[in-house]
Enzyme design. Structure first.
Site, PDB file in Angstrom:
ATOM      1  N   LEU A  21     -34.279  45.291  22.798  1.00  0.00           N
ATOM      2  CA  LEU A  21     -33.079  45.925  23.368  1.00  0.00           C
ATOM      3  C   LEU A  21     -31.920  45.783  22.363  1.00  0.00           C
ATOM      4  O   LEU A  21     -31.334  46.932  22.221  1.00  0.00           O
ATOM      5  CB  LEU A  21     -32.758  45.073  24.735  1.00  0.00           C
ATOM      6  CG  LEU A  21     -31.502  45.880  25.374  1.00  0.00           C
ATOM      7  CD1 LEU A  21     -31.992  47.201  26.219  1.00  0.00           C
ATOM      8  CD2 LEU A  21     -30.981  45.067  26.306  1.00  0.00           C
ATOM      9  N   TYR A 127     -31.238  31.905  31.018  1.00  0.00           N
ATOM     10  CA  TYR A 127     -29.682  32.380  31.723  1.00  0.00           C
ATOM     11  C   TYR A 127     -28.998  30.749  31.754  1.00  0.00           C
ATOM     12  O   TYR A 127     -27.816  30.599  31.230  1.00  0.00           O
ATOM     13  CB  TYR A 127     -29.387  32.903  32.909  1.00  0.00           C
ATOM     14  CG  TYR A 127     -29.813  34.430  32.757  1.00  0.00           C
ATOM     15  CD1 TYR A 127     -30.398  35.091  31.580  1.00  0.00           C
ATOM     16  CD2 TYR A 127     -29.726  35.107  34.029  1.00  0.00           C
ATOM     17  CE1 TYR A 127     -30.633  36.404  31.462  1.00  0.00           C
ATOM     18  CE2 TYR A 127     -30.021  36.840  33.744  1.00  0.00           C
ATOM     19  CZ  TYR A 127     -30.600  37.312  32.648  1.00  0.00           C
ATOM     20  OH  TYR A 127     -30.817  38.440  32.607  1.00  0.00           O
ATOM     21  N   HIS A 243     -32.303  50.361  39.295  1.00  0.00           N
ATOM     22  CA  HIS A 243     -31.951  51.645  38.963  1.00  0.00           C
ATOM     23  C   HIS A 243     -32.099  52.636  39.946  1.00  0.00           C
ATOM     24  O   HIS A 243     -31.230  53.328  40.170  1.00  0.00           O
ATOM     25  CB  HIS A 243     -33.226  51.811  37.904  1.00  0.00           C
ATOM     26  CG  HIS A 243     -33.081  50.945  36.446  1.00  0.00           C
ATOM     27  ND1 HIS A 243     -31.958  50.330  36.209  1.00  0.00           N
ATOM     28  CD2 HIS A 243     -33.954  50.592  35.581  1.00  0.00           C
ATOM     29  CE1 HIS A 243     -32.242  49.651  35.081  1.00  0.00           C
ATOM     30  NE2 HIS A 243     -33.371  49.840  34.797  1.00  0.00           N
ATOM     31  N   LYS A 330     -45.368  53.992  35.450  1.00  0.00           N
ATOM     32  CA  LYS A 330     -45.255  53.925  33.719  1.00  0.00           C
ATOM     33  C   LYS A 330     -46.866  54.593  33.401  1.00  0.00           C
ATOM     34  O   LYS A 330     -47.527  54.704  34.363  1.00  0.00           O
ATOM     35  CB  LYS A 330     -45.459  52.340  33.428  1.00  0.00           C
ATOM     36  CG  LYS A 330     -44.099  51.890  33.676  1.00  0.00           C
ATOM     37  CD  LYS A 330     -44.008  50.756  32.681  1.00  0.00           C
ATOM     38  CE  LYS A 330     -42.590  50.082  32.947  1.00  0.00           C
ATOM     39  NZ  LYS A 330     -41.491  50.570  32.196  1.00  0.00           N
ATOM     40  N   LYS A 371     -31.002  75.596  44.331  1.00  0.00           N
ATOM     41  CA  LYS A 371     -31.844  76.400  44.529  1.00  0.00           C
ATOM     42  C   LYS A 371     -31.536  77.314  46.231  1.00  0.00           C
ATOM     43  O   LYS A 371     -31.338  76.864  47.097  1.00  0.00           O
ATOM     44  CB  LYS A 371     -33.401  75.773  44.861  1.00  0.00           C
ATOM     45  CG  LYS A 371     -33.564  75.269  43.444  1.00  0.00           C
ATOM     46  CD  LYS A 371     -35.043  74.630  43.456  1.00  0.00           C
ATOM     47  CE  LYS A 371     -34.976  74.213  41.894  1.00  0.00           C
ATOM     48  NZ  LYS A 371     -35.392  75.245  41.027  1.00  0.00           N
TER      49      LYS A 371
HETATM   50  C1  BG6 Z   1     -35.625  48.819  32.108  1.00  0.00           C
HETATM   51  C2  BG6 Z   1     -36.953  48.652  32.722  1.00  0.00           C
HETATM   52  O1  BG6 Z   1     -34.616  48.150  32.931  1.00  0.00           O
HETATM   53  O2  BG6 Z   1     -35.398  50.368  32.403  1.00  0.00           O
HETATM   54  C3  BG6 Z   1     -38.038  49.151  31.858  1.00  0.00           C
HETATM   55  O3  BG6 Z   1     -36.970  47.183  32.388  1.00  0.00           O
HETATM   56  C4  BG6 Z   1     -37.752  50.797  31.834  1.00  0.00           C
HETATM   57  O4  BG6 Z   1     -39.252  48.887  32.309  1.00  0.00           O
HETATM   58  C5  BG6 Z   1     -36.365  51.163  31.566  1.00  0.00           C
HETATM   59  O5  BG6 Z   1     -38.645  51.336  31.032  1.00  0.00           O
HETATM   60  C6  BG6 Z   1     -36.203  52.419  31.842  1.00  0.00           C
HETATM   61  O6  BG6 Z   1     -34.948  53.097  31.205  1.00  0.00           O
HETATM   62  P1  BG6 Z   1     -34.620  54.267  30.966  1.00  0.00           P
HETATM   63  O7  BG6 Z   1     -33.164  54.555  30.622  1.00  0.00           O
HETATM   64  O8  BG6 Z   1     -35.533  54.687  29.886  1.00  0.00           O
HETATM   65  O9  BG6 Z   1     -34.947  55.168  32.294  1.00  0.00           O
END
Ligand code: BG6
Length: 478
Positions: A21, A127, A243, A330, A371
């Protein structure tokens, strides 16, 4: 200098400085901040990790990572930036080493009146060690420390609570920045901005007008070298917990009149705390890509899910009967993330008529499409009309990438696109309930071909409401 540049001198410590990262996102972020003039004259970027290497080697790694991840690099800016980069190696639980590190920081920064930001790009298991050591070395100036902690924050509701109590027993709320990089993506932020700025759109984004909402986040690559983390985590904790649920919150939350961080976090959490998984086996499909077992360090009998399709609901009368479908996985057919809002039809329209849809593509393309239907020709056949426009804002246009904009916000103390602790707890509650259902109902793990678009049974979660996944495919690259 930009108007919203970082004003005060700072020390930035990156824990996990040898990780992936750091290379693909964080080093390039500092380059962008330097390139656009966001950095003050005085700043020090320290890499800290377990790997033994010299400072010279680290500086080279840093510069190479920037060159590998940025389209165009201004070498003058880069070499100036590298002058501000330092390195120190040590274990995370070694107080003696932390003390030496702290002395080194003091020596380099001449012990000035300076803010300290620590970025946690490390496995959650360390952490607590880092925090304990930071507390010791910053015994007399703890108020000058800021923590940026990457998701996953905890592994379930209980561990997130424990971790938060631990962190907040040492640091004040305004010193803690919980980061989900999706909230740093300009297209994700646009969801809220579009709703806030367009009356017709926001009036339509209500449970009474919406038939269903779908969020898709497909990736075309596997877990790479991350089995140590991913195999104990699975896609539901990895992608859905923060996310996807945060993206969902931006689509379904009420828009606060005051656009302050507190009101936006409050409204995001208000809807997230009302999201629930209906807990039926038909609401969840999980899968695993066929070559998963051959990935480095994955146990032969691993049953970790790499794909999930889910049906959720919102416990509110205004969202009664509006299913929310999420899917992610994935090693799929393409890397594509998009949100589809399907609107209700008029009662006189037939099942064959397509509904109006509002599509927000988040990546790799960033664009919105609406649309509509129009009846034309002597036979009055419906024609689907699509208006599409790009909402992309590139680095060349002066926009910052996800991690860059979040680092800048944190350094400026702006919290709108960081997670509040109540949101983290709400999203773990949803995630824990889904995982519990998978265990209780013994939901089978379906194997799907690498490069396919996931298990066919993903349609089960939408079919029960007589809806279908709306697939937005990227144009094929020739
Ligand atoms: C990370 C996950 O938080 O987000 C990953 O740990 C994933 O597994 C990634 O691939 C996806 O991020 P982005 O921005 O590519 O959609």
């Amino acid at each position: 200098m930009k108007e919203n540049h970082i004003l005060k001198p700072f020390v930035f410590t990156l824990f996990g400085a040898s990780g992936n990262l750091a290379k693909i996102k964080l080093f390039p972020s500092f380059y962008q901040l330097a390139f656009f003039g966001y950095l003050p004259d005085e700043y020090y970027i320290f890499g800290y990790s377990r790997t033994e290497k010299t400072e010279k080697e680290f500086k080279k790694e840093f510069a190479d990572a920037v060159r590998a991840n940025e389209k165009v690099v201004d070498e003058k800016v880069l070499s100036k930036l590298i002058e501000h980069v330092y390195y120190f190696h040590g274990q995370y639980d070694d107080l003696a080493r932390f003390t030496e590190f702290h002395d080194y920081v003091h020596e380099v920064s001449k012990g000035g009146d300076i803010e300290h930001t620590s970025y946690f790009s490390v496995p959650p298991s360390v952490y607590e060690n880092i925090i304990t050591n930071l507390v010791s070395v910053h015994e007399h100036d703890r108020e000058r420390v800021r923590l940026i902690i990457e998701k996953p924050f905890g592994n379930d509701e209980e561990s997130a609570e424990d971790l938060y109590h631990f962190v907040s027993s040492h640091f004040e709320e305004e010193q803690i920045f919980l980061l989900d990089h999706y909230l740093g993506k300009t297209a994700v932020q646009s969801i809220l901005q579009l709703r806030h700025s367009n009356r017709f759109l926001n009036l339509m984004m209500r449970g009474s007008e919406i038939a269903n909402i779908q969020i898709t986040a497909f990736e075309d690559y596997g877990i790479g070298e991350r089995a140590g983390y991913f195999d104990n985590t699975g896609i539901i904790r990895d992608m859905v917990q923060s996310h996807l649920l945060q993206s969902l919150a931006l689509v379904t939350m009420s828009i606060p009149l005051r656009q302050s961080a507190e009101s936006i976090q409050r409204e995001r959490n208000s809807v997230l705390s009302a999201v629930y998984s209906p807990l039926h086996e038909h609401d969840i499909v999980i899968g695993q890509y066929s070559s998963y077992h051959t990935e480095k360090d994955v146990p032969e009998n691993s049953s970790t899910e790499t794909f999930a399709a889910l049906r959720l609901k919102i416990d509110r009368d205004t969202w009664h009967n509006v299913p929310l479908y999420l899917r992610t996985g994935k090693k799929l057919c393409e890397k594509h993330t998009f949100v589809v809002v399907e609107f209700k039809k008029f009662e006189y329209q037939s099942d064959d008529d397509e509904p109006n849809r509002f599509v927000i593509e988040l990546q790799p393309e960033e664009r919105i499409s609406l649309k509509l239907l129009n009846k034309i020709g002597p036979e009055e056949i419906y024609q689907e009309v699509t208006t599409t426009d790009s909402i992309a804002c590139s680095v060349e246009d002066g926009c910052l990438k996800d991690h860059t904009s979040l680092i800048l916000s944190a350094m400026r103390g702006e919290r709108t696109y960081f997670l509040s602790f109540p949101e983290v707890i709400s999203t773990w509650k949803i995630t824990d309930a889904i995982i519990q259902t998978i265990q209780d109902k013994k939901i089978p793990l379906e194997i799907y071909e690498d490069g396919s678009c996931g298990p066919d049974s993903q349609s089960n979660v939408t079919n029960r409401d007589n809806f279908k996944w709306y697939d937005v495919h990227l144009p094929k690259q020739i």
